[in-house]
Each structure stands twice: as structure tokens, then as C-alpha cells.
Design a protein around this motif. Structure first.
Motif, PDB file in Angstrom:
ATOM      1  N   GLY A  11      22.105  -3.392  33.479  1.00 55.34           N
ATOM      2  CA  GLY A  11      21.713  -4.333  32.667  1.00 55.34           C
ATOM      3  C   GLY A  11      21.514  -3.787  31.336  1.00 55.34           C
ATOM      4  N   ASN A  12      21.482  -2.449  30.641  1.00 50.59           N
ATOM      5  CA  ASN A  12      21.621  -2.403  29.955  1.00 50.59           C
ATOM      6  C   ASN A  12      23.445  -1.928  29.054  1.00 50.59           C
ATOM      7  OD1 ASN A  12      22.964   0.200  31.571  1.00 50.59           O
ATOM      8  ND2 ASN A  12      21.526   1.249  30.544  1.00 50.59           N
ATOM      9  N   LEU A  13      24.160  -2.964  29.596  1.00 47.28           N
ATOM     10  CA  LEU A  13      25.597  -3.022  29.720  1.00 47.28           C
ATOM     11  C   LEU A  13      26.366  -3.089  27.759  1.00 47.28           C
ATOM     12  CD1 LEU A  13      28.707  -3.271  30.841  1.00 47.28           C
ATOM     13  CD2 LEU A  13      28.309  -5.720  30.784  1.00 47.28           C
ATOM     14  N   ASN A  14      27.119  -1.624  28.176  1.00 49.63           N
ATOM     15  CA  ASN A  14      27.112  -1.712  26.154  1.00 49.63           C
ATOM     16  C   ASN A  14      28.042  -3.125  25.645  1.00 49.63           C
ATOM     17  OD1 ASN A  14      27.237  -0.090  23.272  1.00 49.63           O
ATOM     18  ND2 ASN A  14      28.440   1.079  24.491  1.00 49.63           N
ATOM     19  N   ALA A  15      27.915  -4.069  25.883  1.00 48.94           N
ATOM     20  CA  ALA A  15      28.647  -4.861  25.136  1.00 48.94           C
ATOM     21  C   ALA A  15      28.180  -6.191  25.740  1.00 48.94           C
ATOM     22  CB  ALA A  15      30.789  -5.097  26.463  1.00 48.94           C
ATOM     23  N   PRO A  16      29.374  -7.840  25.093  1.00 46.56           N
ATOM     24  CA  PRO A  16      28.170  -8.924  25.861  1.00 46.56           C
ATOM     25  C   PRO A  16      29.697  -8.944  26.067  1.00 46.56           C
ATOM     26  CG  PRO A  16      28.723  -8.986  23.307  1.00 46.56           C
ATOM     27  CD  PRO A  16      29.394  -7.521  23.802  1.00 46.56           C
TER      28      PRO A  16
END
Length: 365
Positions: free
Chosen positions: A202-207
């Protein structure tokens, strides 16, 4: 070319005749039988051994969804569902995909479609493609749980936490992303998207920007369904959306999705310009627009689907910036058209089974 033997299952005599007539007009297809409900359909599948089946959802005695579950467990055969465009119809469609349907056709006018001829070409092409589908992949996926394990084998949770902590503060709310994930898919895509998005943190560092070939009326339900299953925020893209890390945006059916800079932000734009490669939304259109955005690393993913949409756009995107491309393998693709085009063009930096695509994305991110 081998003739595709098709069984038509629908409780409406009118629809059975209409669909059978449309399919019979194509030299590649032979309608070998019809059935009035799921129970009769199961008997006819055993008797006639068709290469593909068209099936309505709402039927007496045994409905389409229950019939589909039995088919995939006992005598797997490619099934294309006929679905209404109501909210309930869309939800049933995605349930059917989860159970193992190859694809679906949206009825233009609800349960009894007097203007089904509008989708005659789509119907025949999807039946032909369905007959070639990776049935083993369909059966395998239908056995996967709704909330799969996040990571696979060599990519441990400790390694993920360490890599994500480095920029955790930026990943929580950043609207100025430095990396961008873009995914294109078609036939078999809802299953593939469910697997990949549920495997991403959920805290992926990208859209994440997604083009799934799908008609209007279904993409909102798809986004809602995936939002409930994934740790990511998943939504149907809207005009003016600012791209945020940890959020996935699905192009709405009937609109091309592009993105561009607006100050420090990246902003989504939608348009109804003519279809590309017969599709709107088109993966090529999205990829080409992202290629115009400088200073951002892109991770492009091409998964299961017929045709070659995405190949030309990926080629253009790679000419203009740093792009890593991941293609789904033949082994797990339901239809190995779009990934094949990318792989055979030498554009893929990594080729992975669906179970490992999220892992590959995380390594590039």
C-alpha cells in the motif's frame, strides 16, 4: 485453419438464435449446439465437446455463474459470458472472471438486446480468441485466493521494508513522483490485475496507471472491486486527478488516458478521440503521453491480451527516457498476443509469470 466449435447457452430462444446466426456467418466458427440453461449446457458440453461456450448469466434451473464454476472444476473449456451493463451485471461479470471465464460481451441494451448486431464483430473475434486461450492458466487462477501472499520466494518482507523505508515519508502523500508504473492489458486482464495489485504494498513509492480494454460501465466496478482487495488505493481515473504514490488509476471505458505535468504535479487527462488499434482506452496512447514526461523513470508492464496494443507506444516511450519493461510470460498469459508483440520486438527487459510480476516491479521501483 481449424473450425471453432461453439455451444450457445442462453434461456432466451430469441438470443440463442441471434447469437448462433451471428457466429455461423463467420467461416471460422461452427455452432454445434444450443442450451436453454446451465444444467442443459453441462450435458451438451460433455456430449459435443465444444472449443468455446457463450453463456448468459441469468438463467433458470442453473444460472451462468454456478454453471461456470462446475465447468472449470470438472471439464474446463473457454467460456465467454454475455453481460448486461447494469451495476449488478458488471459485478456478476467480474465474479465470472474470477471463476474462470475468458472474457465477456456487454449487451448494448440490457437482458434482451434487439441491437446485439452492434457487437457482432466483437463477439466473433472474442470467441475465436477464447478458443485459443490458455485454459490451464484459467484453471490455475480460479484456484488462487482473493488475497494472495504479497511477495514471492527471493524477495523477502525484510528486504521490501528496508527498501520502502528509505523514502517512506515521500511515498505517503507525494504528488511529485519520481517513478511511474504503467500497465496495459486486455483479455484475461481483470484476473492478472487482481494478482499484481494485491501483491504490491500500500505504501508503494509510485503511482500506477492502468489501461484495461473494457467498455464503459465496467471499469468503475473493476476499480471498486480491486480497491477492496488490494492494499493500494484503486480508483477509476477522472479528469484532473493528481497522481499520488500508492494509488492506481484505471482508465474509464470509452476514454483514452494520458498524463502531463502541471507545475510540480502529474495530472491525468481523459479524451474521447478516435480509438487506436480498435481500442479506447488504448495502451499505445497512454504510453506515448508518458514518454513526453521527462525526469521520471517509468516501469511499463504488458500482460495478457489479444493484439499488439502497447508495443508501438512502448517503443516511443523507450526512445525518450528511462523505461524498464516487463512482459507476462506465455505460460501464464490467458491470451499471449500483447506480451508476445513486446517480447518479439526486443522491448522487454524482463519476462515473468504472473505470480512474479509484482516482485519484478518492486525491484525496478
Amino acid at each position: 485453419m481449424k473450425t471453432v466449435k461453439v455451444l450457445v447457452v442462453d434461456d432466451s430462444a430469441f438470443m440463442r438464435k441471434l447469437i448462433a446466426d451471428f457466429l455461423s456467418e463467420d467461416d471460422r466458427i461452427q455452432v454445434v449446439g444450443t442450451a436453454r440453461n446451465g444444467e442443459e449446457g453441462l450435458r451438451k458440453i460433455k456430449e459435443l465437446n465444444p472449443d468455446a461456450v457463450t453463456m448468459d448469466v441469468e438463467m433458470p434451473v442453473l444460472n451462468g455463474l454456478e454453471t461456470l464454476k462446475i465447468i472449470m472444476k470438472t471439464m474446463p473449456v473457454p467460456v465467454v459470458m454475455l453481460s448486461s451493463t447494469t451495476k449488478e451485471g458488471a459485478e456478476n461479470t467480474f465474479t465470472a472472471m474470477e471463476y474462470g471465464a475468458v472474457d465477456f460481451i456487454a449487451k448494448p441494451s440490457g437482458p434482451i438486446s434487439l441491437d446485439l448486431h452492434k457487437i457482432k464483430t466483437e463477439l466473433t473475434e472474442k470467441i475465436v480468441q477464447a478458443s485459443k486461450a490458455n485454459i490451464k492458466g484459467l484453471v490455475k487462477f480460479s484456484a488462487i485466493g482473493k488475497k494472495p501472499a504479497v511477495l514471492q520466494q527471493s524477495y523477502s518482507k525484510i528486504e521490501l521494508c528496508q527498501s520502502m523505508q528509505i523514502s517512506r515519508s515521500a511515498s505517503i502523500s507525494s504528488s511529485n513522483p519520481r517513478k511511474l508504473i504503467c500497465i496495459g492489458t486486455s483479455t484475461g486482464g481483470p484476473r492478472a490485475l487482481q494478482k499484481v495489485l494485491c501483491d504490491l504494498p500500500g505504501n508503494l513509492n509510485a503511482p500506477v496507471l492502468i489501461v484495461q480494454h473494457m467498455p464503459a460501465g465496467f471499469t468503475k466496478s473493476l476499480a471498486s472491486r480491486l480497491n477492496g482487495l488490494s492494499d493500494l488505493s484503486v480508483k477509476e481515473a477522472e479528469e484532473g486527478d493528481i497522481l499520488l504514490n500508492g494509488t492506481a488509476y484505471i482508465a474509464p471505458g470509452g476514454f483514452h488516458l494520458t498524463a502531463a505535468r502541471s507545475g510540480k504535479d502529474l495530472v491525468i487527462h481523459l479524451d474521447d478521440s478516435p480509438p487506436r488499434n480498435g481500442h479506447r482506452p488504448s495502451v499505445d496512447v497512454m504510453f506515448e503521453s508518458l514518454g513526453e514526461i521527462s525526469g521520471i523513470q517509468k516501469i511499463a508492464v504488458i500482460m495478457t491480451g489479444m493484439g499488439a496494443d502497447g508495443k508501438n507506444g512502448l517503443m516511443e516511450m523507450k526512445k525518450k527516457g528511462e523505461v524498464k519493461a516487463i512482459a507476462e510470460s506465455k505460460e501464464t498469459s490467458i491470451v499471449f498476443g500483447m506480451p508476445r508483440a513486446v517480447i518479439e520486438s526486443g522491448l522487454a527487459d524482463d519476462v515473468q509469470n504472473i505470480e512474479r510480476i509484482a516482485e519484478s516491479i518492486l525491484k525496478f521501483v
